[in-house]
Design a protein around this motif. Structure first.
Motif, PDB file in Angstrom:
ATOM      1  N   LEU A  24       0.802  -1.283   0.107  1.00 50.63           N
ATOM      2  CA  LEU A  24       0.138  -0.097  -0.055  1.00 50.63           C
ATOM      3  C   LEU A  24       0.990   1.371  -0.129  1.00 50.63           C
ATOM      4  O   LEU A  24       0.436   2.261  -0.607  1.00 50.63           O
ATOM      5  N   ILE A  25       1.690   1.267   0.631  1.00 49.65           N
ATOM      6  CA  ILE A  25       2.977   2.433   0.657  1.00 49.65           C
ATOM      7  C   ILE A  25       3.516   2.440  -0.625  1.00 49.65           C
ATOM      8  O   ILE A  25       3.440   3.680  -1.150  1.00 49.65           O
ATOM      9  N   ASN A  26       3.966   1.508  -1.239  1.00 49.07           N
ATOM     10  CA  ASN A  26       4.364   1.278  -2.616  1.00 49.07           C
ATOM     11  C   ASN A  26       3.405   2.044  -3.786  1.00 49.07           C
ATOM     12  O   ASN A  26       3.809   2.745  -4.658  1.00 49.07           O
ATOM     13  N   VAL A  27       2.210   1.856  -3.337  1.00 48.97           N
ATOM     14  CA  VAL A  27       1.282   2.215  -4.523  1.00 48.97           C
ATOM     15  C   VAL A  27       0.643   3.489  -4.278  1.00 48.97           C
ATOM     16  O   VAL A  27       0.788   4.390  -5.190  1.00 48.97           O
ATOM     17  N   TYR A  28       0.368   3.823  -2.980  1.00 51.27           N
ATOM     18  CA  TYR A  28      -0.311   5.203  -2.780  1.00 51.27           C
ATOM     19  C   TYR A  28       0.812   6.330  -2.482  1.00 51.27           C
ATOM     20  O   TYR A  28       0.740   7.311  -2.507  1.00 51.27           O
ATOM     21  N   ILE A  29       2.057   5.972  -1.852  1.00 48.72           N
ATOM     22  CA  ILE A  29       2.786   6.916  -1.159  1.00 48.72           C
ATOM     23  C   ILE A  29       3.923   7.187  -2.352  1.00 48.72           C
ATOM     24  O   ILE A  29       4.515   8.207  -2.282  1.00 48.72           O
ATOM     25  N   LEU A  30       4.593   6.236  -2.543  1.00 46.09           N
ATOM     26  CA  LEU A  30       5.684   6.182  -3.209  1.00 46.09           C
ATOM     27  C   LEU A  30       5.316   5.749  -4.833  1.00 46.09           C
ATOM     28  O   LEU A  30       6.087   4.586  -5.312  1.00 46.09           O
ATOM     29  N   PRO A  31       4.770   6.487  -5.647  1.00 38.08           N
ATOM     30  CA  PRO A  31       4.575   5.785  -7.079  1.00 38.08           C
ATOM     31  C   PRO A  31       5.748   5.859  -7.813  1.00 38.08           C
ATOM     32  O   PRO A  31       6.800   6.680  -7.562  1.00 38.08           O
ATOM     33  N   ALA A  32       5.734   5.131  -8.968  1.00 38.00           N
ATOM     34  CA  ALA A  32       6.851   5.114  -9.954  1.00 38.00           C
ATOM     35  C   ALA A  32       6.989   6.370 -10.531  1.00 38.00           C
ATOM     36  O   ALA A  32       6.258   6.951 -10.797  1.00 38.00           O
ATOM     37  N   ASN A  33       8.293   6.334 -10.775  1.00 39.01           N
ATOM     38  CA  ASN A  33       8.839   7.466 -11.663  1.00 39.01           C
ATOM     39  C   ASN A  33       8.289   7.416 -13.049  1.00 39.01           C
ATOM     40  O   ASN A  33       8.617   6.238 -13.563  1.00 39.01           O
ATOM     41  N   PRO A 118      10.360  -5.758 -24.915  1.00 35.57           N
ATOM     42  CA  PRO A 118      10.927  -6.860 -24.260  1.00 35.57           C
ATOM     43  C   PRO A 118      10.036  -6.946 -23.347  1.00 35.57           C
ATOM     44  O   PRO A 118       8.948  -6.426 -22.675  1.00 35.57           O
ATOM     45  N   LEU A 119       9.939  -8.643 -22.457  1.00 32.29           N
ATOM     46  CA  LEU A 119       9.247  -8.802 -21.283  1.00 32.29           C
ATOM     47  C   LEU A 119       9.542  -7.825 -20.211  1.00 32.29           C
ATOM     48  O   LEU A 119       8.625  -7.426 -19.707  1.00 32.29           O
ATOM     49  N   ILE A 120      10.717  -7.713 -19.852  1.00 32.20           N
ATOM     50  CA  ILE A 120      11.219  -6.509 -18.587  1.00 32.20           C
ATOM     51  C   ILE A 120      11.753  -5.508 -19.681  1.00 32.20           C
ATOM     52  O   ILE A 120      12.663  -5.347 -20.104  1.00 32.20           O
ATOM     53  N   ALA A 121      11.210  -4.373 -19.509  1.00 33.02           N
ATOM     54  CA  ALA A 121      11.433  -3.107 -20.160  1.00 33.02           C
ATOM     55  C   ALA A 121      11.923  -2.073 -18.935  1.00 33.02           C
ATOM     56  O   ALA A 121      11.263  -2.034 -17.892  1.00 33.02           O
ATOM     57  N   PHE A 122      13.125  -1.354 -19.268  1.00 28.27           N
ATOM     58  CA  PHE A 122      13.491  -0.389 -18.280  1.00 28.27           C
ATOM     59  C   PHE A 122      13.192   0.901 -18.963  1.00 28.27           C
ATOM     60  O   PHE A 122      13.053   1.368 -20.283  1.00 28.27           O
ATOM     61  N   GLN A 123      12.907   1.801 -17.944  1.00 29.46           N
ATOM     62  CA  GLN A 123      12.643   3.330 -18.268  1.00 29.46           C
ATOM     63  C   GLN A 123      13.452   3.833 -19.460  1.00 29.46           C
ATOM     64  O   GLN A 123      14.529   3.850 -19.081  1.00 29.46           O
ATOM     65  N   GLY A 124      12.886   4.416 -20.389  1.00 24.59           N
ATOM     66  CA  GLY A 124      13.669   5.010 -21.557  1.00 24.59           C
ATOM     67  C   GLY A 124      14.042   4.021 -22.757  1.00 24.59           C
ATOM     68  O   GLY A 124      14.708   4.538 -23.624  1.00 24.59           O
ATOM     69  N   GLU A 125      13.922   2.798 -22.447  1.00 25.13           N
ATOM     70  CA  GLU A 125      13.971   1.674 -23.440  1.00 25.13           C
ATOM     71  C   GLU A 125      13.075   1.880 -24.665  1.00 25.13           C
ATOM     72  O   GLU A 125      11.819   1.687 -24.255  1.00 25.13           O
ATOM     73  N   PRO A 126      13.344   1.721 -26.000  1.00 31.98           N
ATOM     74  CA  PRO A 126      12.571   1.736 -26.916  1.00 31.98           C
ATOM     75  C   PRO A 126      11.634   0.412 -26.781  1.00 31.98           C
ATOM     76  O   PRO A 126      11.995  -0.727 -26.876  1.00 31.98           O
ATOM     77  N   ILE A 127      10.078   0.539 -27.091  1.00 33.13           N
ATOM     78  CA  ILE A 127       9.193  -0.556 -27.124  1.00 33.13           C
ATOM     79  C   ILE A 127       8.470  -0.415 -28.318  1.00 33.13           C
ATOM     80  O   ILE A 127       7.559  -1.372 -28.583  1.00 33.13           O
TER      81      ILE A 127
END
Length: 176
Positions: A24-33, A118-127
């Motif tokens: 819950l902290i991860n979802v509501y307080i520390l959202p993904a960049n 890709p199955l796992i993509a990193f931020q900024g990676e072309p998709i």
């Protein structure tokens, strides 16, 4: 042996609650960049008033933003995530759906094809690449980008058309 079982069950219950609290902290307080998911795009490349704009065809309201760019411009992963769907649907054309660490779904639509993520993509990676597939055929090339939260945000509900759905759809421009 029974005493061990009781102790194990007590510890497991406490860990389960701890996992729920951390989630819950991860979802509501520390959202993904989150970053703008089109290479070299900025806030001037979309109309900030189009999120939840109506009327919007068969969708009734527009639950995302359209980021305009040249056809073939790279689409980037807005955040680290796992690709959970790549394919073709009638309205969105070629699409990719990714799940981030905050359990949000990132929906990328109108791509030139849906086979680059890709199955796992990193931020900024072309998709993928900007295009005008699906119901965008004949319109300027753009990426339709929306973000859907699996966990509801009931305080976002309002009286607008489909306003109850706002507890799940997040305005992407508020995340950049």
């Amino acid at each position: 042996m029974q005493r061990f079982s009781l102790i194990f069950n007590a510890i497991f219950k406490k860990k389960r609650y701890l996992i729920i609290i951390i989630l819950l902290i991860n979802v509501y307080i520390l959202p993904a960049n989150v970053m703008i998911p089109v290479k070299d795009a900025s806030a001037k490349d979309w109309n900030p008033k189009t999120f939840w704009h109506e009327p919007w065809g068969a969708s009734i309201v527009h639950k995302g933003i359209d980021i305009f760019a040249k056809k073939g411009q790279p689409v980037l992963a807005a955040t680290n995530g796992i690709t959970i769907f790549q394919g073709n649907i009638k309205r969105g054309g070629h699409i990719i759906i990714m799940l981030d660490r905050s359990l949000r779904l990132h929906y990328y639509a109108h791509l030139s094809e849906a086979s680059h993520a890709p199955l796992i993509a990193f931020q900024g990676e072309p998709i993928g690449f900007v295009s005008n597939t699906g119901n965008a055929k004949g319109k300027p090339a753009h990426l339709h980008y929306s973000v859907f939260s699996i966990f509801p945000h009931p305080w976002r509900i309002d009286s607008s058309t489909h306003g109850w759905k706002k507890m799940f759809y997040l305005n992407p421009q508020d995340l950049f």
